[in-house]
Design a protein around this motif. Structure first.
Motif, short mmCIF file in Angstrom:
data_model
loop_
_atom_site.label_atom_id
_atom_site.label_comp_id
_atom_site.label_asym_id
_atom_site.label_seq_id
_atom_site.Cartn_x
_atom_site.Cartn_y
_atom_site.Cartn_z
N VAL A 130 -4.64 -0.93 9.32
CA VAL A 130 -4.65 0.28 10.44
C VAL A 130 -3.70 1.39 10.23
N ASP A 131 -3.37 1.58 9.06
CA ASP A 131 -2.49 2.78 8.43
C ASP A 131 -2.94 4.13 8.47
N ASP A 132 -3.31 4.56 9.61
CA ASP A 132 -4.08 5.76 9.45
C ASP A 132 -3.73 6.85 10.37
N GLY A 133 -2.09 6.54 10.98
CA GLY A 133 -1.63 7.58 11.86
C GLY A 133 -1.66 7.33 13.21
N ARG A 134 -2.75 6.63 13.81
CA ARG A 134 -3.03 6.46 15.31
C ARG A 134 -2.14 5.37 15.58
N TRP A 135 -1.78 4.19 14.64
CA TRP A 135 -0.88 3.11 15.05
C TRP A 135 0.45 3.47 14.35
N GLN A 136 1.29 3.72 15.07
CA GLN A 136 2.59 3.92 14.42
C GLN A 136 3.63 2.57 14.58
N PHE A 137 3.93 2.17 13.29
CA PHE A 137 5.07 1.20 13.27
C PHE A 137 6.34 1.67 13.12
N VAL A 138 7.42 1.35 13.98
CA VAL A 138 8.67 1.98 13.86
C VAL A 138 9.87 1.09 13.92
N PRO A 143 11.25 0.74 6.83
CA PRO A 143 9.79 1.39 6.70
C PRO A 143 8.79 0.95 5.74
N ALA A 144 9.27 0.53 4.53
CA ALA A 144 8.57 0.08 3.36
C ALA A 144 7.85 -1.23 3.73
N ASP A 199 5.85 5.65 7.34
CA ASP A 199 5.85 6.50 6.30
C ASP A 199 7.37 6.97 5.98
N SER A 200 8.57 6.42 6.69
CA SER A 200 9.69 6.88 6.60
C SER A 200 9.67 8.41 7.27
N VAL A 201 8.97 8.69 7.98
CA VAL A 201 8.97 9.91 8.71
C VAL A 201 9.54 9.74 10.14
#
Length: 217
Positions: free
Chosen positions: A137-145, A125-126, A64-66
């Motif tokens: 799995v894009d719900d915050g519990r799984w972070q892709f960095v 990030p995009a 999410d570019s966070v």
């Protein structure tokens, strides 16, 4: 491509600990390098304590570019891995198996997931966002960095003890190991499992509640 050479000696040591701990269902071993330090007690006597390796502070951009740090995983256990979105060899299998774990523990807020891309050229990030959405799995519990090459490769090899290599002669341009690394709430390595091996992934699923139970005692 799965890395079959240049395996860090430290990780071979980890495997010895894993194999020796398979029969212990009560507590998982703490893996990785360790040191000792002399601590002074209140009464003036001293004792020798073991200091285990921990995952150091980090800062990466997520899908999410966070910017996220270890604070995101405070009071959580998590599974970490290294991959890239265009990988056609081991990554699809790794993340298919990791998603099975994700689904099994989807109702437990203490379990999270952290996937580091090693493709610093393409996996912005995009791109990671689209990958997470496609995987479901894009719900915050799984972070892709995402991070710069030096920071990602350093934390992979020196801290998670996973070998990653940029190799233009490789099929997809990169070679890496497919470990799923289990990290406890104290940031220590508690297990390492081949993400392409069903039996090892099954063992990881069994080890998660063992690790969670430690904090309940």
């Amino acid at each position: 491509m799965k890395l079959r050479s240049h395996i860090p000696l430290s990780f071979l040591i980890l495997l010895v600990f894993i194999l020796s701990a398979c029969g212990d269902a009560k507590k998982l071993p703490v893996l990785g390098p360790r040191t000792t330090e002399t601590v002074k007690n209140a009464d003036g006597t001293t004792r020798v304590d073991t200091v285990f390796k921990t995952i150091p502070a980090f800062s990466f951009l997520n899908q999410d570019s966070v910017n996220i740090t270890q604070d995101k995983f405070k009071d959580k256990i998590y599974i970490a891995d290294f991959f890239f979105t265009s990988c056609t060899t081991i990554c699809p299998t790794m993340h298919r198996n990791m998603k099975a774990i994700f689904e099994k523990y989807k109702d437990n807020p203490e379990v999270m997931y952290l996937s580091h891309t090693i493709d610093f050229k393409y996996d912005t990030p995009a791109v990671l966002k689209k990958y997470a959405q496609k995987l479901g799995v894009d719900d915050g519990r799984w972070q892709f960095v995402y991070g710069i090459k030096d920071s990602v490769y350093k934390i992979a090899e020196k801290d998670y003890l996973v070998a990653v290599i940029e190799d233009t002669t490789a099929k997809d341009g990169y070679i890496h190991q497919g470990w799923l690394v289990l990290i406890d709430k104290q940031k220590r390595i508690r297990g390492a499992y081949d993400g392409t091996d069903t039996k090892q992934v099954d063992q990881l699923m069994k080890d998660i509640p063992v690790l969670l139970a430690e904090d309940k005692k």
